[in-house]
Scaffold this motif. Sequence first.
Motif, PDB file in Angstrom:
ATOM      1  N   LEU A   1       0.821  -1.209   0.000  1.00  0.00           N
ATOM      2  CA  LEU A   1       0.000   0.000   0.000  1.00  0.00           C
ATOM      3  C   LEU A   1       0.856   1.261   0.000  1.00  0.00           C
ATOM      4  N   GLU A   2       1.936   1.240   0.737  1.00  0.00           N
ATOM      5  CA  GLU A   2       2.826   2.400   0.763  1.00  0.00           C
ATOM      6  C   GLU A   2       3.451   2.641  -0.605  1.00  0.00           C
ATOM      7  N   ALA A   3       3.857   1.563  -1.284  1.00  0.00           N
ATOM      8  CA  ALA A   3       4.441   1.704  -2.622  1.00  0.00           C
ATOM      9  C   ALA A   3       3.408   2.266  -3.595  1.00  0.00           C
ATOM     10  N   LYS A   4       2.172   1.783  -3.515  1.00  0.00           N
ATOM     11  CA  LYS A   4       1.120   2.279  -4.401  1.00  0.00           C
ATOM     12  C   LYS A   4       0.782   3.731  -4.088  1.00  0.00           C
ATOM     13  N   TYR A   5       0.825   4.099  -2.821  1.00  0.00           N
ATOM     14  CA  TYR A   5       0.561   5.483  -2.440  1.00  0.00           C
ATOM     15  C   TYR A   5       1.635   6.409  -3.013  1.00  0.00           C
ATOM     16  N   LEU A   6       2.885   6.007  -2.912  1.00  0.00           N
ATOM     17  CA  LEU A   6       3.966   6.845  -3.444  1.00  0.00           C
ATOM     18  C   LEU A   6       3.846   6.993  -4.961  1.00  0.00           C
TER      19      LEU A   6
END
Length: 118
Positions: A69-74
């Motif tokens: 999720l963090e990678a997709k958010y970035l």
Amino acid sequence: MAFIADILLAAGALAAGFYCFILSRRLRKFTDLEHGIGGAIAVLSVQVDDLSKALKQAEQASTASSNSLEAKYLKADAVAKRLEILIASLHDLPEAPRPAPTIDPFFVREPATPEEAV
């Protein structure tokens, strides 16, 4: 008098022995692994082990989901910034000419005058 004291002492010893016998039978039933508290403790111990394994698996899954999720958010944040720049650059373009009004290709008869309707 000493004889009565000896009889009372022997009766007390027999009562204590009987009490210890009953107590040992109850403790044996209490610690029985199939039906007593010992079995319940063994079952609960197995359940605690299963729950701790499930908790570790859930923790690993949540960590993996969090990282994804963090990678997709970035990535989404970078795309949003790029879109903002593209939209800002569109404000510099001249306005497009408006298209000419279209003529309706169908014939529409004029409404009849009241004199013709009679």
